[in-house]
Design an enzyme around this catalytic site. Structure first.
Site, PDB file in Angstrom:
ATOM      1  N   PRO A 116      11.192 -49.439  -6.850  1.00 55.69           N
ATOM      2  CG  PRO A 116      12.690 -49.906  -5.142  1.00 55.69           C
ATOM      3  CD  PRO A 116      12.160 -50.460  -6.427  1.00 55.69           C
ATOM      4  CE  LYS A 117       9.882 -40.721 -10.299  1.00 54.92           C
ATOM      5  NZ  LYS A 117      11.104 -39.921 -10.122  1.00 54.92           N
ATOM      6  CD1 TRP A 118      15.850 -46.974  -8.478  1.00 55.13           C
ATOM      7  CD2 TRP A 118      17.179 -46.447  -6.760  1.00 55.13           C
ATOM      8  NE1 TRP A 118      16.076 -48.129  -7.774  1.00 55.13           N
ATOM      9  CE2 TRP A 118      16.898 -47.837  -6.710  1.00 55.13           C
ATOM     10  CE3 TRP A 118      18.004 -45.898  -5.769  1.00 55.13           C
ATOM     11  CZ2 TRP A 118      17.398 -48.673  -5.719  1.00 55.13           C
ATOM     12  CZ3 TRP A 118      18.512 -46.726  -4.786  1.00 55.13           C
ATOM     13  CH2 TRP A 118      18.213 -48.091  -4.764  1.00 55.13           C
ATOM     14  CG  ASP A 122      11.295 -38.799  -6.192  1.00 53.34           C
ATOM     15  OD1 ASP A 122      10.804 -38.189  -5.224  1.00 53.34           O
ATOM     16  OD2 ASP A 122      11.446 -38.286  -7.305  1.00 53.34           O
TER      17      ASP A 122
END
Length: 358
Positions: free
Chosen positions: A28-30, A179
Protein backbone atom coordinates in the site's frame (compact mmCIF):
# COMPACT_ATOMS: atom_id res chain seq x y z
CA UNK A 1 26.43 8.00 15.69
CA UNK A 2 28.45 5.43 13.71
CA UNK A 3 26.32 3.32 11.37
CA UNK A 4 27.09 1.48 8.10
CA UNK A 5 24.76 3.99 6.40
CA UNK A 6 25.00 7.51 7.81
CA UNK A 7 22.59 10.46 7.52
CA UNK A 8 21.60 12.27 5.47
CA UNK A 9 20.28 9.82 2.88
CA UNK A 10 17.84 10.71 0.09
CA UNK A 11 15.11 8.05 -0.07
CA UNK A 12 14.65 5.76 -3.05
CA UNK A 13 11.80 7.04 -5.24
CA UNK A 14 9.03 5.73 -7.50
CA UNK A 15 7.93 6.72 -10.99
CA UNK A 16 4.23 7.00 -11.83
CA UNK A 17 2.70 4.33 -14.05
CA UNK A 18 -0.91 3.81 -15.09
CA UNK A 19 -1.26 0.11 -14.27
CA UNK A 20 0.08 -2.33 -11.70
CA UNK A 21 3.14 -4.01 -13.28
CA UNK A 22 3.70 -7.77 -13.05
CA UNK A 23 6.47 -9.64 -11.24
CA UNK A 24 6.91 -7.26 -8.32
CA UNK A 25 6.42 -6.98 -4.58
CA UNK A 26 3.39 -4.78 -3.89
CA UNK A 27 2.68 -2.54 -0.90
CA UNK A 28 0.00 0.00 0.00
CA UNK A 29 1.16 3.58 -0.66
CA UNK A 30 1.03 5.41 2.66
CA UNK A 31 0.16 9.11 2.80
CA UNK A 32 2.41 10.73 5.39
CA UNK A 33 5.93 12.11 5.76
CA UNK A 34 8.60 9.95 4.13
CA UNK A 35 11.36 9.41 6.67
CA UNK A 36 14.53 7.36 7.04
CA UNK A 37 15.07 6.39 10.66
CA UNK A 38 18.64 6.11 11.98
CA UNK A 39 19.22 4.47 15.35
CA UNK A 40 22.57 3.91 17.05
CA UNK A 41 21.81 3.02 20.66
CA UNK A 42 20.10 5.99 22.28
CA UNK A 43 20.95 8.23 19.33
CA UNK A 44 17.99 8.57 16.97
CA UNK A 45 17.53 10.72 13.88
CA UNK A 46 14.45 10.97 11.69
CA UNK A 47 15.38 12.17 8.22
CA UNK A 48 13.02 13.64 5.63
CA UNK A 49 12.54 13.72 1.88
CA UNK A 50 14.55 16.95 1.73
CA UNK A 51 17.18 15.48 4.08
CA UNK A 52 16.27 17.87 6.91
CA UNK A 53 15.89 16.16 10.29
CA UNK A 54 12.37 15.86 11.70
CA UNK A 55 13.49 14.33 14.99
CA UNK A 56 12.45 17.20 17.26
CA UNK A 57 8.87 17.19 15.99
CA UNK A 58 8.13 13.58 16.96
CA UNK A 59 9.44 12.90 20.49
CA UNK A 60 6.97 10.03 20.93
CA UNK A 61 8.47 8.28 17.90
CA UNK A 62 12.00 8.73 19.23
CA UNK A 63 10.91 6.96 22.42
CA UNK A 64 9.16 4.22 20.41
CA UNK A 65 12.21 3.68 18.21
CA UNK A 66 14.40 3.19 21.27
CA UNK A 67 11.89 0.71 22.69
CA UNK A 68 10.88 -1.22 19.57
CA UNK A 69 13.65 -1.17 16.94
CA UNK A 70 16.99 -2.99 16.88
CA UNK A 71 19.84 -1.29 18.74
CA UNK A 72 21.60 -0.27 15.52
CA UNK A 73 19.58 0.07 12.33
CA UNK A 74 18.61 2.31 9.41
CA UNK A 75 15.02 1.87 8.22
CA UNK A 76 13.07 3.64 5.47
CA UNK A 77 9.40 4.30 6.13
CA UNK A 78 6.55 6.76 6.53
CA UNK A 79 5.46 8.83 9.52
CA UNK A 80 1.67 8.84 9.76
CA UNK A 81 -1.11 9.80 12.14
CA UNK A 82 -3.77 7.10 12.36
CA UNK A 83 -7.32 7.83 13.56
CA UNK A 84 -10.57 5.89 13.75
CA UNK A 85 -11.47 7.49 10.40
CA UNK A 86 -8.20 6.71 8.60
CA UNK A 87 -5.00 8.67 8.06
CA UNK A 88 -5.03 12.35 9.06
CA UNK A 89 -2.51 14.25 6.96
CA UNK A 90 -3.67 17.66 8.15
CA UNK A 91 -2.98 16.69 11.77
CA UNK A 92 0.43 15.45 10.64
CA UNK A 93 1.23 18.81 9.06
CA UNK A 94 0.41 20.56 12.32
CA UNK A 95 3.18 18.59 14.03
CA UNK A 96 5.84 20.71 12.30
CA UNK A 97 5.89 23.55 14.83
CA UNK A 98 8.74 25.67 16.23
CA UNK A 99 7.46 25.76 19.82
CA UNK A 100 8.65 22.81 21.92
CA UNK A 101 5.64 23.14 24.24
CA UNK A 102 3.25 22.70 21.32
CA UNK A 103 5.31 19.81 19.94
CA UNK A 104 4.95 18.02 23.27
CA UNK A 105 1.25 18.78 23.50
CA UNK A 106 0.56 17.47 19.99
CA UNK A 107 2.69 14.38 20.61
CA UNK A 108 0.24 13.50 23.39
CA UNK A 109 -2.89 14.59 21.54
CA UNK A 110 -2.15 13.20 18.05
CA UNK A 111 0.64 10.62 18.43
CA UNK A 112 2.35 9.46 15.26
CA UNK A 113 3.21 5.97 14.06
CA UNK A 114 6.04 4.79 11.83
CA UNK A 115 5.34 2.42 8.94
CA UNK A 116 8.56 0.60 8.00
CA UNK A 117 9.00 -0.62 4.42
CA UNK A 118 12.72 -1.00 3.70
CA UNK A 119 15.95 -1.85 5.53
CA UNK A 120 19.19 0.00 4.75
CA UNK A 121 21.38 -1.23 7.61
CA UNK A 122 21.24 -3.59 10.57
CA UNK A 123 23.98 -3.86 13.18
CA UNK A 124 27.28 -3.51 11.32
CA UNK A 125 25.84 -4.63 7.97
CA UNK A 126 25.01 -2.34 5.04
CA UNK A 127 21.96 -3.75 3.26
CA UNK A 128 21.70 -1.16 0.46
CA UNK A 129 23.53 -3.38 -2.04
CA UNK A 130 21.29 -6.39 -1.40
CA UNK A 131 18.12 -7.18 -3.42
CA UNK A 132 14.83 -5.90 -2.07
CA UNK A 133 13.53 -9.42 -1.45
CA UNK A 134 16.39 -9.98 1.01
CA UNK A 135 15.98 -6.56 2.62
CA UNK A 136 12.25 -7.14 3.09
CA UNK A 137 12.76 -10.50 4.81
CA UNK A 138 15.36 -9.02 7.15
CA UNK A 139 13.08 -6.05 7.89
CA UNK A 140 10.19 -8.27 8.96
CA UNK A 141 12.52 -10.26 11.23
CA UNK A 142 14.01 -7.10 12.74
CA UNK A 143 10.97 -4.98 13.48
CA UNK A 144 8.85 -5.96 16.47
CA UNK A 145 5.95 -3.88 15.14
CA UNK A 146 5.15 -6.47 12.50
CA UNK A 147 2.86 -8.09 15.08
CA UNK A 148 -0.67 -7.03 15.98
CA UNK A 149 0.18 -5.24 19.23
CA UNK A 150 -1.96 -2.10 19.55
CA UNK A 151 0.57 -0.60 22.00
CA UNK A 152 3.33 -0.50 19.39
CA UNK A 153 4.11 2.59 17.30
CA UNK A 154 6.38 0.90 14.73
CA UNK A 155 4.76 -1.37 12.14
CA UNK A 156 5.91 -3.14 8.99
CA UNK A 157 3.81 -2.39 5.92
CA UNK A 158 1.99 -5.38 4.42
CA UNK A 159 3.38 -6.74 1.16
CA UNK A 160 2.28 -9.28 -1.43
CA UNK A 161 3.54 -10.71 -4.70
CA UNK A 162 -0.01 -11.47 -5.87
CA UNK A 163 -1.31 -8.97 -8.44
CA UNK A 164 -4.94 -9.70 -7.60
CA UNK A 165 -4.31 -8.82 -3.97
CA UNK A 166 -2.50 -5.64 -5.02
CA UNK A 167 -5.45 -4.67 -7.21
CA UNK A 168 -7.82 -5.23 -4.29
CA UNK A 169 -5.65 -3.05 -2.07
CA UNK A 170 -5.68 -0.36 -4.75
CA UNK A 171 -9.48 -0.46 -4.91
CA UNK A 172 -10.24 -0.78 -1.20
CA UNK A 173 -7.55 0.89 0.88
CA UNK A 174 -8.25 4.39 -0.41
CA UNK A 175 -11.15 4.44 2.04
CA UNK A 176 -8.63 4.53 4.90
CA UNK A 177 -6.73 7.45 3.38
CA UNK A 178 -4.02 5.50 1.57
CA UNK A 179 -2.66 6.76 -1.71
CA UNK A 180 -2.51 3.81 -4.13
CA UNK A 181 0.00 0.97 -4.52
CA UNK A 182 3.80 0.80 -4.71
CA UNK A 183 5.45 -1.91 -6.84
CA UNK A 184 9.05 -2.91 -6.12
CA UNK A 185 11.01 -5.25 -8.41
CA UNK A 186 12.38 -7.94 -6.07
CA UNK A 187 15.93 -7.69 -7.44
CA UNK A 188 16.51 -3.93 -7.02
CA UNK A 189 19.19 -2.63 -4.68
CA UNK A 190 18.49 0.46 -2.55
CA UNK A 191 19.25 3.44 -4.79
CA UNK A 192 18.91 6.83 -3.05
CA UNK A 193 17.11 9.53 -5.05
CA UNK A 194 16.56 7.17 -8.01
CA UNK A 195 13.10 6.38 -9.39
CA UNK A 196 13.43 2.62 -9.61
CA UNK A 197 10.13 1.68 -7.96
CA UNK A 198 6.65 2.22 -9.44
CA UNK A 199 3.62 3.99 -7.99
CA UNK A 200 0.06 3.52 -9.15
CA UNK A 201 -2.38 6.20 -8.02
CA UNK A 202 -6.04 6.87 -8.65
CA UNK A 203 -6.95 9.27 -11.45
CA UNK A 204 -10.37 10.91 -11.64
CA UNK A 205 -11.98 13.98 -13.18
CA UNK A 206 -14.33 16.60 -11.76
CA UNK A 207 -16.06 19.69 -13.14
CA UNK A 208 -15.33 22.66 -10.87
CA UNK A 209 -16.27 26.31 -10.68
CA UNK A 210 -13.42 28.82 -11.07
CA UNK A 211 -13.99 31.20 -8.15
CA UNK A 212 -10.79 33.23 -8.12
CA UNK A 213 -7.14 33.38 -8.98
CA UNK A 214 -3.80 34.14 -7.39
CA UNK A 215 -1.21 36.17 -9.27
CA UNK A 216 2.06 34.53 -10.27
CA UNK A 217 5.10 34.97 -8.06
CA UNK A 218 6.93 36.59 -10.99
CA UNK A 219 4.53 39.54 -11.08
CA UNK A 220 0.96 40.71 -11.50
CA UNK A 221 0.80 40.14 -15.28
CA UNK A 222 0.20 36.39 -15.01
CA UNK A 223 -2.02 33.87 -13.23
CA UNK A 224 -0.34 31.81 -10.53
CA UNK A 225 -3.21 29.43 -9.80
CA UNK A 226 -6.96 29.16 -10.23
CA UNK A 227 -9.11 28.59 -7.15
CA UNK A 228 -11.74 25.89 -7.53
CA UNK A 229 -15.13 25.45 -5.89
CA UNK A 230 -17.92 22.89 -5.67
CA UNK A 231 -21.46 23.48 -4.48
CA UNK A 232 -22.62 21.84 -1.26
CA UNK A 233 -26.11 20.48 -0.61
CA UNK A 234 -27.03 23.75 1.12
CA UNK A 235 -26.17 25.71 -2.04
CA UNK A 236 -22.97 27.23 -0.67
CA UNK A 237 -19.84 27.22 -2.82
CA UNK A 238 -17.01 25.44 -0.97
CA UNK A 239 -13.30 25.76 -1.71
CA UNK A 240 -12.08 22.41 -3.06
CA UNK A 241 -8.54 23.09 -4.32
CA UNK A 242 -6.42 24.78 -7.00
CA UNK A 243 -4.86 24.20 -10.41
CA UNK A 244 -1.67 25.94 -11.41
CA UNK A 245 0.45 24.06 -13.96
CA UNK A 246 0.11 26.36 -16.99
CA UNK A 247 2.77 27.53 -19.47
CA UNK A 248 3.71 31.17 -18.88
CA UNK A 249 2.07 32.33 -22.12
CA UNK A 250 -1.18 30.69 -21.01
CA UNK A 251 -0.89 32.29 -17.56
CA UNK A 252 -0.73 35.74 -19.15
CA UNK A 253 -3.56 34.98 -21.57
CA UNK A 254 -5.78 33.75 -18.73
CA UNK A 255 -5.16 36.90 -16.71
CA UNK A 256 -6.54 39.02 -19.56
CA UNK A 257 -9.38 36.60 -20.32
CA UNK A 258 -10.63 36.50 -16.73
CA UNK A 259 -10.63 40.25 -16.06
CA UNK A 260 -14.32 40.71 -17.03
CA UNK A 261 -15.22 38.25 -14.25
CA UNK A 262 -13.35 40.08 -11.48
CA UNK A 263 -15.75 41.13 -8.74
CA UNK A 264 -15.66 42.54 -5.22
CA UNK A 265 -15.57 40.41 -2.09
CA UNK A 266 -18.94 41.83 -1.08
CA UNK A 267 -20.51 40.11 -4.10
CA UNK A 268 -18.51 36.88 -3.83
CA UNK A 269 -19.53 33.53 -2.25
CA UNK A 270 -16.34 33.68 -0.17
CA UNK A 271 -16.95 37.24 1.01
CA UNK A 272 -15.89 36.31 4.55
CA UNK A 273 -12.38 35.58 3.27
CA UNK A 274 -11.45 39.27 3.14
CA UNK A 275 -11.84 39.53 6.91
CA UNK A 276 -10.13 36.38 8.17
CA UNK A 277 -6.77 37.16 9.82
CA UNK A 278 -6.46 40.17 7.51
CA UNK A 279 -5.91 37.91 4.53
CA UNK A 280 -8.07 37.18 1.53
CA UNK A 281 -7.88 33.42 1.45
CA UNK A 282 -10.71 30.90 1.00
CA UNK A 283 -9.32 28.55 3.67
CA UNK A 284 -9.17 29.64 7.27
CA UNK A 285 -6.36 27.16 7.99
CA UNK A 286 -4.39 27.69 4.79
CA UNK A 287 -1.39 29.30 6.48
CA UNK A 288 1.10 26.83 7.97
CA UNK A 289 4.79 26.38 8.69
CA UNK A 290 5.07 24.94 5.17
CA UNK A 291 4.23 28.21 3.39
CA UNK A 292 5.52 30.95 5.69
CA UNK A 293 6.00 34.10 3.63
CA UNK A 294 3.89 32.86 0.73
CA UNK A 295 1.15 35.25 -0.40
CA UNK A 296 -2.13 33.34 -0.34
CA UNK A 297 -4.39 36.30 -1.11
CA UNK A 298 -6.58 35.98 -4.18
CA UNK A 299 -8.63 37.95 -6.70
CA UNK A 300 -12.34 37.00 -6.52
CA UNK A 301 -14.17 36.07 -9.73
CA UNK A 302 -17.86 35.72 -10.44
CA UNK A 303 -18.42 31.92 -10.35
CA UNK A 304 -19.40 31.59 -14.01
CA UNK A 305 -16.59 29.53 -15.58
CA UNK A 306 -16.38 25.73 -15.34
CA UNK A 307 -13.19 23.72 -15.74
CA UNK A 308 -12.68 19.96 -15.86
CA UNK A 309 -9.74 18.89 -13.72
CA UNK A 310 -7.89 15.67 -12.96
CA UNK A 311 -7.33 14.66 -9.35
CA UNK A 312 -6.28 11.54 -7.48
CA UNK A 313 -8.38 11.56 -4.31
CA UNK A 314 -10.13 13.67 -1.71
CA UNK A 315 -9.07 14.52 1.82
CA UNK A 316 -12.22 15.60 3.59
CA UNK A 317 -13.93 18.15 1.36
CA UNK A 318 -10.84 19.09 -0.68
CA UNK A 319 -8.55 17.59 -3.27
CA UNK A 320 -5.63 15.94 -1.46
CA UNK A 321 -3.11 17.25 -4.02
CA UNK A 322 -3.05 20.09 -6.54
CA UNK A 323 -5.47 19.27 -9.36
CA UNK A 324 -4.44 19.27 -13.04
CA UNK A 325 -6.14 21.17 -15.85
CA UNK A 326 -8.01 18.98 -18.33
CA UNK A 327 -10.26 21.27 -20.38
CA UNK A 328 -12.75 24.11 -20.13
CA UNK A 329 -16.43 23.16 -19.94
CA UNK A 330 -18.48 26.02 -21.44
CA UNK A 331 -21.40 23.57 -21.77
CA UNK A 332 -21.72 23.10 -18.00
CA UNK A 333 -23.94 25.19 -15.73
CA UNK A 334 -21.74 26.27 -12.79
CA UNK A 335 -24.57 25.52 -10.34
CA UNK A 336 -24.47 21.89 -11.48
CA UNK A 337 -20.89 21.48 -10.23
CA UNK A 338 -21.50 19.84 -6.87
CA UNK A 339 -19.91 17.25 -4.61
CA UNK A 340 -22.50 14.74 -5.82
CA UNK A 341 -20.41 14.06 -8.95
CA UNK A 342 -17.42 12.79 -6.93
CA UNK A 343 -16.69 9.12 -6.41
CA UNK A 344 -16.61 8.24 -2.72
CA UNK A 345 -14.50 5.22 -1.71
CA UNK A 346 -15.79 2.71 0.81
CA UNK A 347 -14.61 3.25 4.37
CA UNK A 348 -11.89 0.84 5.48
CA UNK A 349 -10.37 0.52 8.96
CA UNK A 350 -6.62 0.96 9.24
CA UNK A 351 -6.53 -2.07 11.53
CA UNK A 352 -7.74 -4.14 8.56
CA UNK A 353 -4.56 -3.09 6.73
CA UNK A 354 -2.06 -3.27 9.58
CA UNK A 355 -3.32 -5.16 12.65
CA UNK A 356 -2.91 -3.02 15.74
CA UNK A 357 -2.80 0.28 13.81
CA UNK A 358 -5.50 2.70 14.95
Amino acid sequence: MQLPVMPPVSPMLAKSVTAIPPDASYEPKWDGFRSICFRDGDQVELGSRNERPMTRYFPELVAAIRAELPHRCVIDGEIIIATDHGLDFEALQQRIHPAESRVRMLADRTPASFIAFDLLALGDDDYTGRPFSERRAALVDAVTGSGADADLSIHVTPATTDMATAQRWFSEFEGAGLDGVIAKPPHITYQPDKRVMFKIKHLRTADCVVAGYRVHKSGSDAIGSLLLGLYQEDGQLASVGVIGAFPMAERRRLLTELQPLVTSFDDHPWNWAAHVAGQRTPRKNEFSRWNVGKDLSFVPLRPERVVEVRYDRMEGARFRHTAQFNRWRPDRDPRSCSYAQLERPLTVSLSDIVPGLR
